[in-house]
Design an enzyme around this catalytic site. Sequence first.
Site, mmCIF file in Angstrom:
data_model
loop_
_atom_site.group_PDB
_atom_site.id
_atom_site.type_symbol
_atom_site.label_atom_id
_atom_site.label_comp_id
_atom_site.label_asym_id
_atom_site.label_seq_id
_atom_site.Cartn_x
_atom_site.Cartn_y
_atom_site.Cartn_z
ATOM 1 N N GLY A 262 0.973 -1.146 -0.036
ATOM 2 C CA GLY A 262 0.053 -0.119 -0.005
ATOM 3 C C GLY A 262 0.523 1.283 -0.001
ATOM 4 N N PRO A 305 5.005 -4.687 -1.995
ATOM 5 C CA PRO A 305 4.853 -3.456 -2.826
ATOM 6 C C PRO A 305 4.334 -4.263 -4.143
ATOM 7 C CG PRO A 305 6.859 -3.951 -2.686
ATOM 8 C CD PRO A 305 6.230 -4.933 -1.671
ATOM 9 N N CYS A 375 -20.141 5.288 -23.639
ATOM 10 C CA CYS A 375 -21.364 6.054 -23.489
ATOM 11 C C CYS A 375 -21.683 6.006 -22.007
ATOM 12 C CB CYS A 375 -22.509 5.146 -24.132
ATOM 13 S SG CYS A 375 -22.185 5.124 -26.134
ATOM 14 N N GLU A 376 -21.037 6.742 -21.329
ATOM 15 C CA GLU A 376 -21.068 6.832 -19.892
ATOM 16 C C GLU A 376 -20.895 8.525 -19.719
ATOM 17 O OE1 GLU A 376 -22.796 5.445 -17.585
ATOM 18 O OE2 GLU A 376 -22.875 3.201 -18.626
ATOM 19 N N TYR A 405 -3.077 -1.419 -11.838
ATOM 20 C CA TYR A 405 -4.551 -1.374 -11.661
ATOM 21 C C TYR A 405 -5.008 -0.536 -12.845
ATOM 22 C CZ TYR A 405 -3.514 -2.623 -6.782
ATOM 23 O OH TYR A 405 -2.875 -3.090 -5.890
#
Length: 448
Positions: A262, A305, A375-376, A405
């Site tokens: 983290g 990590p 389409c958002e 990520y």
Amino acid sequence: MTLLEIFPSLRSGGMPPRLDSAIWPRDTHYDDAGRITIGGVALADIADQYGTPTYVLAEREVRERCRAYRAAFPEAEIYYAGKALMIKAVADWVTEEGLSVDVCSAGELAVALAAGVEPARIILHGNGKSFDELEVAVQVGVGRIVIDSLAEITLLSALVADSQQVMLRLSPGIDVHGHPAVVTGVTDQKFGFPLGSDAAAEAVARILRQPKLRLVGFHCHLGSQICDPDYYGEAIRRMVAEMAGVRDDHDHLLTHLDIGGGHGVPYRCGDAEMNLTDLAAIVEDALDAACARRGFPRPVIAIEPGRAIVARAGVTLYRVRSVKHIDGGHTYVTVDGGMSDNPRVALYGARYSVVVANRHPTGPHMTATVAGRFCEAGDILATDVQLPADLRPGEVLAMPCTGAYHHSLASSYNSVGRPPIVAVRKGVSRELVRRETMSDLLSRDIGR
């Protein structure tokens, strides 16, 4: 025909400064034409060869960050947290640099094994591990399994034929005050057992009653994007006290303490980050003090990590599709990617910087919002970024710090295939993961 031929104004008359190595790979430069290069390869050339969107990954950056951890924690066990980016090449690079690998699914385990990672150097996490996942982990001989529930103790006791090292995940009750989605060290959350609780005591007792399960230590994870190392010092003090309690109550010595990962990285210039030197010093001091206070032998420390290894090694390339100026509103630069290749903006409100990669602009700039193609209404990649006022469709934009990520969380929303991953090193690019095609998407659709 190149973009420089189509847009002569893309040529730059001077050499601009290097881009900030806090958020870009350290071997990022501009070439004589003002184009951004990483690992000696122009990003515009990568966009031409592999298309866009494309994830670019700097191999040297990954390896150097592994070495930085090894230097800062020479006595610790360092596990690369594979959920940040688990592909065969990365598993290969990190293990070559002396790290082990942390996986949290049978799929990630399969990738690590396919990359040739020794099973003994793998640790399996997860709060909802299935019978099948545990069975595969036991069969291949993973080094450790982190137990997250009482049910897993029962399953493992039935699966293990000989002996299996396990750790127990505890929540030390430390709130790092981050985004609710990434705070994992508080008591009331889905991972592990609250430290000091009756449930944790019951889990310890149950494991110790199973002769085939070897409880070697405790595990904790405080959250993500933590920049203050003092949180880890407090976690060590609390966890060592609990380890001493197990010794006193059960005459069983725990020898390993995994404090998770983290560690924070900057996504934009000026963002805070974890200082490894400070973290190492606080870990050492906390261990010395906690062990002395409890008369407890110093445990082997493990850290995990993931983001801190790969985030800054990654850059995502997009092509501009349109530039739209709204009277009295924003300027929207729409690109050919978006929330399917980078969902972190929608999930966590993450903020990124964006620059033009195919030239170094010397004229006026505009404040723009970089919008995705999906389409958002919430498909926004970056807000309030400075881009050239003369930006045109077809130009290449680069978004740094996208190694962690992004591929891991990518989807095929709107039936758009996921981008490829292209590695760069010493002037050479090579495809690590190919682009997902229409045929790939249709192959899973069985039909009526």
